[in-house]
Design a protein around this motif. Structure first.
Motif, short mmCIF file in Angstrom:
data_model
loop_
_atom_site.label_atom_id
_atom_site.label_comp_id
_atom_site.label_asym_id
_atom_site.label_seq_id
_atom_site.Cartn_x
_atom_site.Cartn_y
_atom_site.Cartn_z
N TYR A 73 0.83 -1.22 0.00
CA TYR A 73 0.00 0.00 0.00
C TYR A 73 0.86 1.27 0.00
CZ TYR A 73 -3.25 3.47 1.98
OH TYR A 73 -4.00 4.59 2.21
N GLU B 51 0.77 4.14 -2.90
CA GLU B 51 0.40 5.54 -2.64
C GLU B 51 1.56 6.48 -2.97
OE1 GLU B 51 -2.51 5.70 -2.73
OE2 GLU B 51 -3.66 5.14 -0.97
N GLU C 42 -10.51 6.45 1.51
CA GLU C 42 -10.31 5.86 0.18
C GLU C 42 -11.61 5.88 -0.63
OE1 GLU C 42 -7.46 4.87 -1.07
OE2 GLU C 42 -6.17 4.71 0.68
N GLU D 117 -7.75 2.89 -5.85
CA GLU D 117 -8.29 3.42 -4.59
C GLU D 117 -9.46 2.56 -4.08
OE1 GLU D 117 -6.17 5.17 -3.50
OE2 GLU D 117 -5.46 6.69 -4.89
N HIS E 261 -8.00 -0.27 -2.24
CA HIS E 261 -7.55 0.13 -0.89
C HIS E 261 -8.73 0.18 0.08
CE1 HIS E 261 -3.99 2.37 -2.94
NE2 HIS E 261 -3.79 1.07 -2.88
FE LIG Z 1 -5.50 4.82 -1.77
#
Ligand SMILES: [Fe+2]
Ligand SMILES: [Fe+2]
Length: 193
Positions: free
Chosen positions: A58, A62, A117, A147, A150
Motif C-alpha cells: 500500500y 500511494e 479511500e 483506490e 484500498h
Molecule cells: Fe488509496
C-alpha cells in the motif's frame, strides 16, 4: 458508491477545473498522507504480519500515486504548492472515542482509512464524469480501481480484528456521520473538501 451515503454535486467538478493547480496540490499531498498513514500503522502494529505485508504494498502504491500526480501537474505547468491541513480527516478522527485498547484503535483506524479511500474514489469519479478535459478524465479514471482496492482492503482488515456485526454497525454509523459533514462540502477545489 462504495456504501457512501452522500453524493458530490457535479458543480464541484467545475470548481476543480477552474482551480486545477490547487486541486492537484491537495491530491498530491493526499497520496503522501495515505502513504504516511500506512507507515504509521506498520509502526504501531508491527506484529500483525498480514497487515504489515498489505501495508508494505500500500505505501508503495500511494507513493507511486504521489509521483503520478506530481508528474501530471508539472507537465501541465503547475508547481506543487504548500500543503494544508485536512479538515476532513480531522473531522473523521473525532468520530471514535479515544481508547487505550489497541485492537479497538486499529479497527477505528482501518475504518477511517477505508472511508477516506471510498470518498477519494467518489470524488475522482465525479471529476472524470463531469470534466470536459479528456486527459484529466483518463488520469482520474485510471486511479479509481486502485483506490477502490484500498477501500476494500481496509474494510476487510477491520472485519478481521473484531466481530463482523460490531464492525458493520460502526461502519454504518461512520458513513452517516461523514455524509452529514459532506452536505456542507463541495465548494472548494479539494479532494475531500
Ligand atoms: Fe488509496
Ligand atoms: Fe492513492
Amino acid at each position: 458508491m462504495l456504501g457512501l451515503k452522500s453524493t458530490t454535486n457535479p458543480e464541484w467538478a467545475k470548481i476543480v477545473e477552474a482551480n486545477l493547480g490547487a486541486f492537484l496540490t491537495d491530491h498530491a499531498f493526499a497520496e503522501q498522507k495515505a502513504a504516511a498513514g500506512g507507515f504509521s500503522l506498520i509502526i504501531s502494529y508491527s506484529e500483525e504480519t498480514e497487515l504489515v505485508k498489505a501495508l508494505s504494498e500500500y505505501t508503495i502504491e500511494e507513493t507511486e500515486h504521489f509521483k503520478l500526480v506530481h508528474d501530471f501537474m508539472t507537465a501541465r505547468g503547475f508547481k506543487l504548492g504548500r500543503d494544508t491541513k485536512s479538515n476532513y480527516a480531522a473531522h473523521l478522527l473525532k468520530f471514535f472515542p479515544k481508547t487505550k485498547d489497541r485492537i479497538e484503535s486499529l479497527v477505528s483506524r482501518c475504518l477511517i482509512a477505508a472511508l477516506i479511500e471510498a470518498r477519494s474514489c467518489e470524488r475522482f469519479k465525479t471529476l472524470a464524469d463531469y470534466t470536459s478535459d479528456k486527459e484529466l478524465e483518463q488520469f482520474y479514471r485510471d486511479l479509481i480501481a486502485s483506490e477502490a482496492g484500498h477501500y476494500s482492503q481496509f474494510l476487510k482488515f477491520a472485519k478481521s480484528y473484531q466481530d463482523k456485526n460490531v464492525v458493520d454497525k460502526k461502519w454504518d454509523e461512520l458513513l452517516t456521520y461523514e455524509a452529514i459533514y459532506m452536505e456542507t462540502q463541495g465548494k472548494t477545489p479539494l479532494v475531500h473538501g
